[in-house]
Scaffold this active site. Structure first.
Site, mmCIF file in Angstrom:
data_model
loop_
_atom_site.group_PDB
_atom_site.id
_atom_site.type_symbol
_atom_site.label_atom_id
_atom_site.label_comp_id
_atom_site.label_asym_id
_atom_site.label_seq_id
_atom_site.Cartn_x
_atom_site.Cartn_y
_atom_site.Cartn_z
ATOM 1 C CE1 TYR A 146 -2.919 3.296 -2.196
ATOM 2 C CE2 TYR A 146 -1.885 2.247 -4.082
ATOM 3 C CZ TYR A 146 -2.308 2.207 -2.766
ATOM 4 O OH TYR A 146 -2.112 1.061 -2.027
ATOM 5 C CG ASP A 239 4.324 6.530 -7.698
ATOM 6 O OD1 ASP A 239 4.812 5.582 -8.348
ATOM 7 O OD2 ASP A 239 3.511 6.375 -6.776
ATOM 8 C CE LYS A 267 0.532 -0.702 -10.237
ATOM 9 N NZ LYS A 267 -0.600 -1.403 -9.712
HETATM 10 N N1 PMP Z 1 2.273 4.047 -6.888
HETATM 11 C C1 PMP Z 1 1.330 3.989 -7.828
HETATM 12 C C2 PMP Z 1 1.201 5.111 -8.804
HETATM 13 C C3 PMP Z 1 0.476 2.884 -7.892
HETATM 14 O O1 PMP Z 1 -0.485 2.846 -8.827
HETATM 15 C C4 PMP Z 1 0.640 1.840 -6.959
HETATM 16 C C5 PMP Z 1 -0.247 0.591 -6.974
HETATM 17 N N2 PMP Z 1 -1.325 0.586 -7.766
HETATM 18 C C6 PMP Z 1 1.642 1.955 -6.004
HETATM 19 C C7 PMP Z 1 2.452 3.066 -5.996
HETATM 20 C C8 PMP Z 1 1.865 0.872 -4.996
HETATM 21 O O2 PMP Z 1 2.408 -0.239 -5.593
HETATM 22 P P1 PMP Z 1 2.292 -1.693 -4.928
HETATM 23 O O3 PMP Z 1 0.833 -2.049 -4.988
HETATM 24 O O4 PMP Z 1 3.166 -2.552 -5.757
HETATM 25 O O5 PMP Z 1 2.780 -1.557 -3.526
#
Ligand code: PMP
Length: 425
Positions: A146, A239, A267
């Protein structure tokens, strides 16, 4: 921790919320708490206090950012100080330089940084950058990874596990999906086939999968990705929105000793305030506007509150025992869970986050994770909640520990997990 409470309880708020929001919520996983989501009044250390004045031990921690726990005094102090000075200037400010210095100091791939407002914006920008920089179109991602909520990443392998992605949301054009190839996680053969057959601009990967439960990478997979992308002139994007500053100050790339070209962060680097960042090689980041021609902009980019909270958090990570405490908490809890489950199961953990899967032998990719007994997982979640422990309502999220999860909190959690798991599994 009962403050007397107000007469408006979660039940009443939920009734209003359903009239105001699709499914009663503003992010879908929140609706998965049964019989209806509890509303939170406050958070402190390892605890959430609900509008019903119940205290819950929190293993969700805002889905990852709160590695110091809720309302850490150092973050409060820093943000309060910033608030007195105003919170949005539309100009550069000292805090963004300071936070970028900390990131470039600790994250091996980070020579330069662009701050945005969420992980979603970070991966969107990184993907556009890889396309702009290489002048190629195709992206490769991995099934079940994701990367946020924009069109180019809401694509998976679909049931046929095809190499050509299918949209997992209505509203994502097939034309968009046709520019994204999808391989199973930990599958280098598929990766090489795609890189050989297509002109791939960028490969984006979660170096530890944290959005299908937790699935660790084969170290050879990450190393292989590095070698293959280098050989084919493709940008490798880690990511690290979850893993950045969680597995350690240098994130997954330090932990596994594999340095990508671009890294997306979010985060933890905002200390629980909205943030995202793309960082990487100087020449790639310099392709962004205004120096280069790959567009990115944002009213709230590098906003002083998120910058300040991020600095306070990373400074605390540098000098506190956070990694020791969180790793110990995860190890004890994950081991006790492992021992308490009587049926076939898997517990996957990496440093300080983990997930358990019921009714399966091995979970190495998204398809393995999909075979786990999700119904039973939900019942574990529900029963734990009744005992005052909050784990993610979805099998496909992770349990996180924080600096505030000390031995006493873990001991109390262990006895509650044992009770629920021995009853249900
Ligand atoms: N990349 C990863 C690996 C994530 O876990 C998340 C959110 N859980 C995102 C991108 C997206 O981040 P955001 O919810 O701050 O848009």
């Amino acid at each position: 921790m009962d403050d007397g409470g107000s007469s408006i309880l979660s039940f009443d708020l939920w009734a209003d919320a359903q009239k105001l929001f699709s499914g009663g919520v503003n992010s879908p996983v929140r609706a998965a708490v049964k019989p209806y989501p509890f509303f939170v009044k406050s958070g402190k250390g390892p605890y959430l206090i609900t509008e019903d004045s119940k205290t819950l031990i929190d293993y969700v921690l805002g889905y990852g950012p709160l590695i110091l726990g809720h309302a850490h005094p150092k973050v409060i102090e820093a943000v309060r100080e910033q608030l007195d000075k105003g919170w949005l200037y539309g100009t550069p400010s000292r805090a963004e330089v300071e936070l970028a210095k900390l990131i470039t100091l600790h994250v091996p791939s980070a020579e330069k940084v662009r701050f945005v407002n969420s992980g979603t914006e970070a991966t969107m920008t990184a993907i556009r950058l890889s396309r702009g920089f290489t002048n190629r179109t195709k992206i490769l991602k991995f099934d079940g990874n994701y990367h946020g909520a924009h069109d180019y990443v809401l694509i998976d392998a679909g049931s046929a596990a095809t190499e050509f992605g299918v949209p997992i949301s209505q509203g994502v054009p097939r034309e968009v999906a046709s520019t994204v190839a999808v391989c199973p996680y930990n599958d280098l053969e598929c990766t090489e086939r795609v890189l050989k057959d297509e002109d791939v601009a960028g490969v984006i990967v979660e170096p530890v999968m944290g959005n299908m439960g937790v699935i660790p990478p084969d170290i050879e997979f990450l190393k292989g990705l590095r070698e293959l992308t280098r050989a084919y002139g493709t940008i490798l994007i880690f990511d690290e929105v979850i893993t950045g500053f969680r597995l350690g100050l240098g994130g997954a790339q330090s932990y596994f000793s594999v340095t990508p070209d671009l890294t997306t962060l979010g985060k933890i680097i905002g200390g629980g305030f909205p943030i995202g960042a793309v960082c990487g090689k100087r020449d790639v980041i310099d392709s962004l506007t205004p120096m280069g021609k790959v567009f990115n902009a944002g009213t709230f980019n590098a906003n002083p509150i998120s910058m300040t909270a991020g600095i306070a958090t990373i400074r605390e990570l540098e000098k506190s025992d956070t990694y020791k405490v969180t790793e110990r908490a995860t190890r004890i809890l994950a081991d006790e869970i492992d021992n308490s489950i009587k049926m076939e199961h898997v517990v996957n953990k990496v440093v300080n986050f983990f997930q358990f899967f019921l009714g399966v032998k091995e979970v190495k990719n998204a398809n393995d994770a999909r075979k786990a007994d999700r119904g039973l997982y939900s019942r574990v979640h529900e029963n734990l909640l009744k005992l005052g422990v909050f784990i993610p309502p979805s099998q496909f999220e992770a349990l996180f520990t924080s600096l505030a999860h000390d031995d006493k909190v873990i001991e109390e959690s262990v006895s509650k997990f044992k009770k629920v798991l021995e009853e249900l599994t």
